[in-house]
Scaffold this motif. Structure first.
Motif, PDB file in Angstrom:
ATOM      1  N   TRP A   1       0.810  -1.207   0.000  1.00 38.28           N
ATOM      2  CA  TRP A   1       0.000   0.000   0.000  1.00 38.28           C
ATOM      3  C   TRP A   1       0.851   1.268   0.000  1.00 38.28           C
ATOM      4  CZ3 TRP A   1       0.412   3.196   4.366  1.00 38.28           C
ATOM      5  CH2 TRP A   1       0.973   2.609   5.508  1.00 38.28           C
ATOM      6  N   ARG A   2       2.063   1.191   0.504  1.00 36.76           N
ATOM      7  CA  ARG A   2       2.943   2.360   0.494  1.00 36.76           C
ATOM      8  C   ARG A   2       3.443   2.652  -0.928  1.00 36.76           C
ATOM      9  NH1 ARG A   2       4.215   3.995   5.662  1.00 36.76           N
ATOM     10  NH2 ARG A   2       3.999   2.424   7.327  1.00 36.76           N
ATOM     11  N   ILE A   3       3.875   1.624  -1.640  1.00 32.69           N
ATOM     12  CA  ILE A   3       4.308   1.806  -3.030  1.00 32.69           C
ATOM     13  C   ILE A   3       3.140   2.273  -3.890  1.00 32.69           C
ATOM     14  CG2 ILE A   3       5.291   0.676  -5.049  1.00 32.69           C
ATOM     15  CD1 ILE A   3       7.244   1.066  -2.768  1.00 32.69           C
ATOM     16  N   LEU A   4       1.954   1.752  -3.607  1.00 32.98           N
ATOM     17  CA  LEU A   4       0.757   2.146  -4.348  1.00 32.98           C
ATOM     18  C   LEU A   4       0.490   3.644  -4.194  1.00 32.98           C
ATOM     19  CD1 LEU A   4      -1.520   0.878  -6.071  1.00 32.98           C
ATOM     20  CD2 LEU A   4      -2.860   0.669  -3.969  1.00 32.98           C
ATOM     21  N   ALA A   5       0.715   4.165  -2.990  1.00 34.47           N
ATOM     22  CA  ALA A   5       0.529   5.593  -2.755  1.00 34.47           C
ATOM     23  C   ALA A   5       1.560   6.407  -3.535  1.00 34.47           C
ATOM     24  CB  ALA A   5       0.630   5.900  -1.263  1.00 34.47           C
ATOM     25  N   LEU A   6       2.783   5.937  -3.608  1.00 32.75           N
ATOM     26  CA  LEU A   6       3.818   6.653  -4.372  1.00 32.75           C
ATOM     27  C   LEU A   6       3.482   6.673  -5.856  1.00 32.75           C
ATOM     28  CD1 LEU A   6       7.093   5.399  -2.631  1.00 32.75           C
ATOM     29  CD2 LEU A   6       6.009   7.653  -2.430  1.00 32.75           C
ATOM     30  N   ILE A   7       2.925   5.595  -6.366  1.00 28.45           N
ATOM     31  CA  ILE A   7       2.506   5.565  -7.773  1.00 28.45           C
ATOM     32  C   ILE A   7       1.418   6.598  -8.034  1.00 28.45           C
ATOM     33  CG2 ILE A   7       1.313   4.135  -9.493  1.00 28.45           C
ATOM     34  CD1 ILE A   7       2.876   1.752  -8.447  1.00 28.45           C
TER      35      ILE A   7
END
Length: 451
Positions: free
Chosen positions: A184-190
């Motif tokens: 979910w953290r990488i998803l937010a960066l995307i």
């Protein structure tokens, strides 16, 4: 869509406009119109990403940060709370600093929100990030459709406007698909990528000529309109109509907020506010925000379910874009309302079977069909007041959904179905068609409908 102190699209004036057909050269989709649209569509992509984020990220966030259902409901609803904040200022901000300036501010809020979520260590940072995202969405949801409507020729306006909904669906699909394979953290960066692209793109596109005309920048107005229509196009007729409307608008611009509730504006007020209330209370936003948990509760694979939604919604929205200018907006809105009603019925029926411990094997199947065919791309442009109502209703529905599901899963969707049935009747009886008509012509006809 011209605004001053009152709500865009609702409070209109009585301009003496003779809305004639634009010349053939004015009806082309020039490269700069396409480029300008693509840039602001990044804002729509941002809205789609932020709206869908809470669904694939739900279990990861709850597990990593130890959030309860109640705490996650707050997180999910904070975006709509931010939307309420944005709706208080979006119309005025767009009038003061322009459509491009408003979009620039919106993406600053969005980037800050995504970064706060990506690096959050507790629920407070999550909620603040989600709130910032919501503020950005509140600004985007107003500025994008207004800008698109003001730069495109009337015969292409519907398709270009609906294309912004295609980008919303692309954002939804992006989150649903990659949210199953990354954290979910990488998803937010995307999620920051379309924000950055729009910030850079805004440096390359012109400001809305209608806004420039309204603030009295005559030279910039003509340059912007000529740039959009092509340097060889004859813009004299379209420019004259915009000037005529703008002058008439200025003569009637000394108004107060309470003037919005005069009888002559009753029809446009009822249509704008009524649509937002019925569509939101019909559950359109909760399907996007909580599809993963709905699939999980129905006993269906969340990854298969969300990917299916992602795949099907895009061609459905493309069809909507292609059909808008041929069939009109009203028939498509009516069909979408009927589709929502049917989807909610299937979802309610699926959980009813589960609760009654009968035909429980049908529960995941019906829930899957109900969510997959749900027309989640039902949104539209709105003035500040209508936008405020839209976000307020969305907050209520988003925050209450998990608690309603604990009370009765079947009852929740049957309630939504009842609201959607009302929406069908509302659209059939009250919503006017706007196909092939100038913005100024639409405003004049709606304003005089009850006089």
């Amino acid at each position: 869509m011209e605004t001053e102190n009152l709500e865009d699209g609702l409070l209109t004036t009585k301009p003496r406009v003779n809305c004639r057909d634009v010349s053939e050269s004015d009806s082309k989709a020039t490269p700069i119109v396409i480029l300008s649209s693509m840039v602001v569509y990044c804002g729509s992509l941002t809205v789609g990403c932020s709206s869908a984020y809470s669904s694939p990220a739900e279990y990861g966030i709850m597990e990593d940060l130890g959030l309860s259902i109640a705490a996650y409901s707050v997180f999910g609803a904070m975006a709509t709370a931010g939307g309420i904040v944005g709706s208080f200022v979006n119309g005025k901000l767009a009038d003061v600093i322009g459509r491009r300036g408003t979009l620039w501010f919106s993406e600053i809020f969005s980037i800050a929100g995504w970064l706060a979520i990506a690096f959050a260590k507790n629920a407070w940072w999550l909620d603040l990030g989600r709130l910032s995202l919501g503020i950005g969405n509140g600004l985007i949801g107003y500025a994008v459709p207004v800008y698109i409507a003001e730069i495109t020729p009337k015969n292409l306006r519907g398709g270009f406007s609906n294309a912004s909904q295609l980008m919303v669906c692309c954002g939804l699909s992006l989150m649903f698909v990659i949210g199953n394979v990354i954290t979910w953290r990488i998803l937010a960066l995307i999620g920051t990528i379309p924000c950055i692209l729009e910030l850079l793109g805004l440096l390359l596109i012109p400001e809305s000529p209608r806004w420039l005309a309204k603030i009295g920048k005559e030279k910039e107005f003509e340059t912007s309109l000529q740039y959009l229509r092509g340097w060889s196009a004859d813009i004299s007729q379209e420019a004259a109509e915009i000037r005529e409307y703008t002058e008439a608008f200025k003569q009637h611009s000394k108004t107060r907020f309470m003037d919005l509730f005069q009888r002559r504006y009753a029809h446009s007020l009822i249509v704008g506010v009524g649509l937002m209330v019925l569509l939101q209370f019909g559950g359109s936003n909760v399907i996007v925000s909580y599809s993963s948990s709905i699939f999980n509760k129905a006993g269906f694979s969340t990854s298969i379910g969300t990917i299916s939604v992602a795949i099907i919604q895009i061609p459905a929205t493309v069809a909507s874009v292609l059909l808008t200018d041929k069939l009109g907006r009203r028939p498509l809105l009516l069909a979408s309302a009927v589709g929502m009603c049917f989807s909610c019925f299937l979802l309610g029926l699926s959980f009813l079977f589960q609760n009654l411990h009968q035909w429980k094997e049908l529960t995941p199947i019906l829930a899957y069909i109900g969510i997959v065919v749900f027309p989640i791309n039902i949104k539209g442009s709105a003035g500040s007041l209508v936008s405020l109502v839209n976000w307020s209703c969305s907050w209520i529905v988003t925050y209450s959904f998990n608690f309603m599901m604990e009370w009765s899963s079947a009852g929740t969707f049957f309630i939504y179905m009842g609201v959607c049935s009302s929406a069908v009747l509302f659209v059939a009886k009250l919503v006017p068609e706007t196909k092939g008509r100038e913005l100024e012509e639409i405003q004049v006809s709606i304003t005089h409908s009850l006089q």
